[in-house]
Design an enzyme around this catalytic site. Structure first.
Site, PDB file in Angstrom:
ATOM      1  N   PHE A 246       0.811  -1.221   0.000  1.00  0.00           N
ATOM      2  CA  PHE A 246       0.000   0.000   0.000  1.00  0.00           C
ATOM      3  C   PHE A 246       0.841   1.266   0.000  1.00  0.00           C
ATOM      4  O   PHE A 246       0.371   2.335  -0.380  1.00  0.00           O
ATOM      5  CB  PHE A 246      -0.971  -0.008   1.179  1.00  0.00           C
ATOM      6  CG  PHE A 246      -0.409   0.454   2.492  1.00  0.00           C
ATOM      7  CD1 PHE A 246      -0.610   1.750   2.946  1.00  0.00           C
ATOM      8  CD2 PHE A 246       0.305  -0.423   3.305  1.00  0.00           C
ATOM      9  CE1 PHE A 246      -0.113   2.173   4.169  1.00  0.00           C
ATOM     10  CE2 PHE A 246       0.806  -0.004   4.529  1.00  0.00           C
ATOM     11  CZ  PHE A 246       0.604   1.296   4.958  1.00  0.00           C
ATOM     12  N   LYS A 247       2.102   1.150   0.392  1.00  0.00           N
ATOM     13  CA  LYS A 247       2.959   2.332   0.440  1.00  0.00           C
ATOM     14  C   LYS A 247       3.129   2.963  -0.941  1.00  0.00           C
ATOM     15  O   LYS A 247       3.422   4.147  -1.062  1.00  0.00           O
ATOM     16  CB  LYS A 247       4.322   1.983   1.029  1.00  0.00           C
ATOM     17  CG  LYS A 247       4.267   1.288   2.396  1.00  0.00           C
ATOM     18  CD  LYS A 247       3.660   2.180   3.456  1.00  0.00           C
ATOM     19  CE  LYS A 247       3.508   1.471   4.789  1.00  0.00           C
ATOM     20  NZ  LYS A 247       4.725   1.289   5.547  1.00  0.00           N
TER      21      LYS A 247
END
Length: 497
Positions: A112-113
């Protein structure tokens, strides 16, 4: 729009200054003076837009010192089909019980980063041209696994930047380590430390605010910035996907405009769930924000009791990105809940530094309980959840997402709340193949890449190319240092030792 520091409300800086600087000089975190509000007309406008178009509208509300052309340039270059393997950028999968998995891992590093770290280099370089023209920006990062690779990939060969990443030697998965140590690029460097993520994060913050080191960089026309979620430029893009996801559910007629939904987030450093809180305050109809922790349940205990106590056993778990006992972004939440009282924040975090704990007042505790629920689970429960979801829905989730699923189930059972629910899925199951295979198949092959093949055969999900290609990449970074030597390593990496 101007930004204050959580430890100095009198300080006012532009968005460009906040993003370029990363952290305030006294150690506080930058926050907007006030959050913009979204009204019915705003939502009607956003619903029929693409992810990129929604991002442009939302970013413009916060980045008032950026031109429309600059904001469009940042968003359109970050969220492309070459980088993200989903037309929606943030993909939604629906389970049969009114639960939606918000898959934020279709970017280049399968975590998700990427949602923030693909746009941060554009935001940062655009900001630097406004407030630090001609300086080299040194990006200093502490990572519990995913931030490091996503930041390295985002800043790889970006002109006038250099990025240095520290990770806990025994605190990341084999695949996460391989992703970082094989990183390509002329401006990147990676080092393990003998310690855990909190040691790395504390070390980075100390280096950031050390006047002697800052002065040494200034003498050489350099300045520090951060790609961790202490940087407002990292947190802001995360607000976008919560607003966009709500609009997508309305567009798909899964909910009606105005329906409350609950959001469940597996979190260690509190940035991802804080972004959801900000989206709620802006007007997104979010009911309960459910904070999911692994065995390192410092956040669960805090949300239930109002006492933050980091003096406890540290557990190395199968969800390593959440193996954190000092949650940096909680400071931003508390600053909001206590009415932006910088003196309270300074005192609480002084106590944390000196005694390892602090307790918030009754007013803050009441506000905290209004918006948040918290729960946790251990490794065994995490594995049981992975298997249960796979057997029931043929849906395979990673070890962090499974923590969120388990806590979501516990929340429903405890409260009877039957609102529709968004569970944030933070990483591809392939990043944690040994643990996922152990959960669903009982055993995993010894070789990392055989594990990927085994998982593909079992799940029928294609192996992400970014992970499959690691097999043939050269390992470039093998160093490991003691946590007290991080300062010397930074200076040596920059050629300033």
């Amino acid at each position: 729009m101007l930004y204050n520091s959580t430890r100095n409300s009198e300080l006012k800086v532009s968005a460009a200054q906040a993003i370029t600087q990363g952290i305030s000089v006294e150690g506080g975190l930058f926050v907007p003076e006030e959050l913009p509000k979204l009204n019915d007309a705003d939502f009607e406008q956003l619903i029929d837009k693409s992810y990129v178009e929604r991002a442009i509208v939302i970013l413009a509300k916060f980045l008032t010192d950026f031109s429309d052309v600059e904001i469009r340039y940042c968003a359109e270059n970050a969220y492309t089909d070459k980088k993200f393997k989903s037309n929606h950028i943030a993909e939604l999968s629906c389970l049969l019980d009114g639960t939606y998995m918000l898959e934020l891992w279709h970017g280049p590093t399968c975590a998700f980063k990427d949602m923030a770290l693909q746009i941060l280099p554009y935001l940062l370089t655009t900001s630097a041209k406004k407030v630090a023209k001609g300086k080299k920006i040194v990006i200093l990062v502490a990572t519990s696994g995913d931030t490091g690779k996503a930041a390295l990939e985002g800043f790889k060969d970006v002109p006038d930047t250099q990025i240095l990443v520290f990770y806990p030697e025994d605190g990341v998965s084999a695949m996460q380590k391989r992703q970082m140590t094989t990183q390509e690029g002329k401006n990147v460097a990676v080092s393990a430390i003998e310690g855990n993520f909190d040691d790395a994060q504390t070390g980075v913050k100390q280096i950031f605010t050390d006047p002697k080191i800052v002065a040494k960089l200034a003498e050489n026309n350099m300045m520090f910035s951060s790609a961790n979620s202490i940087n407002w430029g990292r947190l802001l893009p995360q607000i976008v996907y919560y607003i966009s996801t709500y609009c997508e559910l309305v567009k798909d007629e899964e909910i009606a405009m105005g329906d409350l939904v609950n959001v469940v987030v597996p979190t260690g450093n509190f940035g991802n769930i804080l972004a959801a809180y900000y989206a709620k305050k802006m007007g997104v109809p979010i009911g309960k924000l459910i904070c999911a922790s692994n065995a390192n349940n410092v956040l669960t205990d805090f949300i239930k009791t109002g006492t933050y106590n980091k003096i406890r056993d540290f557990h190395t778990t199968i969800s390593p990105s959440m193996d954190i006992l000092i949650s940096s972004n909680l400071e931003r939440l508390l600053y909001d809940l206590c009415g932006r009282d910088d003196k309270k924040i300074t005192e609480w975090f002084r106590q944390l530094g000196e005694t390892g704990r602090y307790t918030v007042d009754a007013h803050v505790m009441e506000k905290l309980s209004e918006s948040f629920f918290a729960g946790c689970c251990d490794d065994e429960q995490t594995k049981e959840t992975i298997k249960k979801i796979f057997d029931q829905y043929s849906y395979l989730c990673d070890t962090h997402t499974a923590v969120a699923v388990k806590v979501a189930q516990d929340y429903k059972q405890e409260t009877g709340d039957d609102r529709k629910m968004i569970i944030v899925s933070t990483a591809s199951p392939y990043k944690f193949a040994p643990s996922v295979l152990s959960a669903v198949a009982g055993q995993a092959a010894e070789d990392d890449y055989e594990q990927l093949d085994q998982l593909e055969e079992l799940s029928k999900l294609e192996i992400p190319k970014a992970l499959a290609d690691l097999k043939d990449k050269e390992v470039r970074f093998t160093g490991s240092v003691k946590k007290e030597n991080m300062e010397q390593v930074v200076l040596a990496m920059l050629g300033l030792a």
